[in-house]
Design a protein around this motif. Structure first.
Motif, PDB file in Angstrom:
ATOM      1  N   LYS A  26     -20.349  -5.629   9.835  1.00 52.37           N
ATOM      2  CA  LYS A  26     -21.734  -5.733   9.077  1.00 52.37           C
ATOM      3  C   LYS A  26     -22.577  -4.372   9.123  1.00 52.37           C
ATOM      4  O   LYS A  26     -22.911  -3.895   8.181  1.00 52.37           O
ATOM      5  N   GLU A  29     -20.404   0.803   7.395  1.00 53.10           N
ATOM      6  CA  GLU A  29     -20.197   1.061   5.992  1.00 53.10           C
ATOM      7  C   GLU A  29     -18.791   1.273   5.849  1.00 53.10           C
ATOM      8  O   GLU A  29     -18.128   2.041   6.835  1.00 53.10           O
ATOM      9  N   PRO A  31     -14.527   0.884   3.494  1.00 55.33           N
ATOM     10  CA  PRO A  31     -13.912  -0.053   2.734  1.00 55.33           C
ATOM     11  C   PRO A  31     -12.929  -0.883   3.961  1.00 55.33           C
ATOM     12  O   PRO A  31     -13.048  -0.513   5.014  1.00 55.33           O
ATOM     13  N   VAL A  32     -12.341  -1.866   3.471  1.00 53.01           N
ATOM     14  CA  VAL A  32     -11.272  -2.597   4.064  1.00 53.01           C
ATOM     15  C   VAL A  32      -9.910  -2.492   3.847  1.00 53.01           C
ATOM     16  O   VAL A  32      -9.622  -2.253   2.492  1.00 53.01           O
ATOM     17  N   ARG A  47     -11.558 -11.228   1.531  1.00 55.50           N
ATOM     18  CA  ARG A  47     -12.449 -11.106   0.170  1.00 55.50           C
ATOM     19  C   ARG A  47     -13.386 -12.267   0.143  1.00 55.50           C
ATOM     20  O   ARG A  47     -14.393 -11.883  -0.284  1.00 55.50           O
ATOM     21  N   LEU A  50     -15.991 -10.920   3.328  1.00 62.58           N
ATOM     22  CA  LEU A  50     -16.633  -9.630   3.220  1.00 62.58           C
ATOM     23  C   LEU A  50     -16.653  -9.475   1.816  1.00 62.58           C
ATOM     24  O   LEU A  50     -15.950  -8.613   1.156  1.00 62.58           O
ATOM     25  N   ASP A  52     -18.603  -8.124   0.030  1.00 60.66           N
ATOM     26  CA  ASP A  52     -19.185  -6.930  -0.650  1.00 60.66           C
ATOM     27  C   ASP A  52     -18.533  -5.713  -0.216  1.00 60.66           C
ATOM     28  O   ASP A  52     -18.908  -4.725  -0.519  1.00 60.66           O
ATOM     29  N   ARG A  53     -17.426  -6.044   0.129  1.00 58.11           N
ATOM     30  CA  ARG A  53     -16.523  -4.689   0.605  1.00 58.11           C
ATOM     31  C   ARG A  53     -15.373  -4.323  -0.469  1.00 58.11           C
ATOM     32  O   ARG A  53     -14.781  -5.348  -1.245  1.00 58.11           O
ATOM     33  N   GLU A  54     -15.115  -3.089  -0.839  1.00 56.82           N
ATOM     34  CA  GLU A  54     -14.103  -2.755  -1.393  1.00 56.82           C
ATOM     35  C   GLU A  54     -12.670  -3.056  -0.449  1.00 56.82           C
ATOM     36  O   GLU A  54     -12.721  -2.553   0.699  1.00 56.82           O
ATOM     37  N   ILE A  55     -11.629  -3.726  -0.867  1.00 59.30           N
ATOM     38  CA  ILE A  55     -10.542  -3.914   0.090  1.00 59.30           C
ATOM     39  C   ILE A  55      -9.446  -3.318  -0.780  1.00 59.30           C
ATOM     40  O   ILE A  55      -9.014  -3.814  -1.983  1.00 59.30           O
ATOM     41  N   ALA A  96     -14.006   0.879   7.540  1.00 58.19           N
ATOM     42  CA  ALA A  96     -14.614   0.338   8.513  1.00 58.19           C
ATOM     43  C   ALA A  96     -13.830  -0.784   9.001  1.00 58.19           C
ATOM     44  O   ALA A  96     -14.070  -1.022  10.305  1.00 58.19           O
TER      45      ALA A  96
END
Ligand SMILES: C[S@@+](CC[C@H](N)C(=O)[O-])C[C@H]1O[C@@H](n2cnc3c(N)ncnc32)[C@H](O)[C@@H]1O
Length: 163
Positions: A26, A29, A31-32, A47, A50, A52-55, A96
């Protein structure tokens, strides 16, 4: 231990560890990266936890459940040895969190995978970022972290890159 028991333990460990990392990451900052879409189970869970993340998802094949197909901008097809090396412009910044689920079950293949994968994972992880891998990786710039209670030694590896 039966293969069924082993399978259940593997999936339970994956869920526990992914949720542990989701809390830790958290504060970082970025992407994953999901290395190994497979059936899409862990991608679907990542997804969800997480959200709020771009994966970005990597695999040579598309063999997942239809509900787990990433959109075209986030599915990166091909051999990960090539696509991970050259994904920088597409993913925009170091990750991240990288989840590696590429174990083959064959010890020699797994050693070879670990040898080419380790420097690429290092290259694409942000300082302070996390890596969760089924294969042991050789990551000199990282610390291996203790795992949550109940995860058997050697089953998974959790690393944090030096900040
Ligand atoms: C164990 S499965 C992943 C399972 C998935 N995480 C899930 O929860 O359903 C491994 C996946 O990695 C892919 N894979 C393994 N080695 C690869 C490589 N070198 N390049 C691209 N894809 C690879 C395989 O095609 C397979 O779909």
């Amino acid at each position: 231990m039966s293969r069924l028991d082993s399978f259940i333990r593997r999936l339970t460990a994956q869920k526990t560890l992914l949720e542990d990392v989701a809390e830790r990451v958290k504060s970082v900052e970025g992407p994953v990266l999901e290395l190994g879409l497979g059936n899409g189970r862990t991608y679907d869970h990542i997804r969800e936890i997480l959200d709020d993340r771009e994966i970005f998802v990597f695999d040579r094949d598309l063999a997942c459940h239809p509900s787990c197909i990433p959109d075209g901008d986030h599915m990166i097809f091909g051999e990960i040895r090539d696509t991970l090396a050259f994904c920088g412009p597409r993913i925009g910044e170091p990750a991240a969190f990288i989840h590696c689920d590429l174990g083959s079950g064959d010890p020699t293949t797994d050693l070879a995978t670990s040898s080419w994968l380790s420097p690429l994972v290092d290259q694409h992880t942000k300082p302070g970022g996390y890596v969760l891998s089924g294969l042991a990786l050789d990551l000199g710039n990282f610390d291996e972290l203790p795992k949550p209670e109940g995860i058997r030694p050697g089953r998974y590896h959790l690393y944090k890159k030096h900040g």
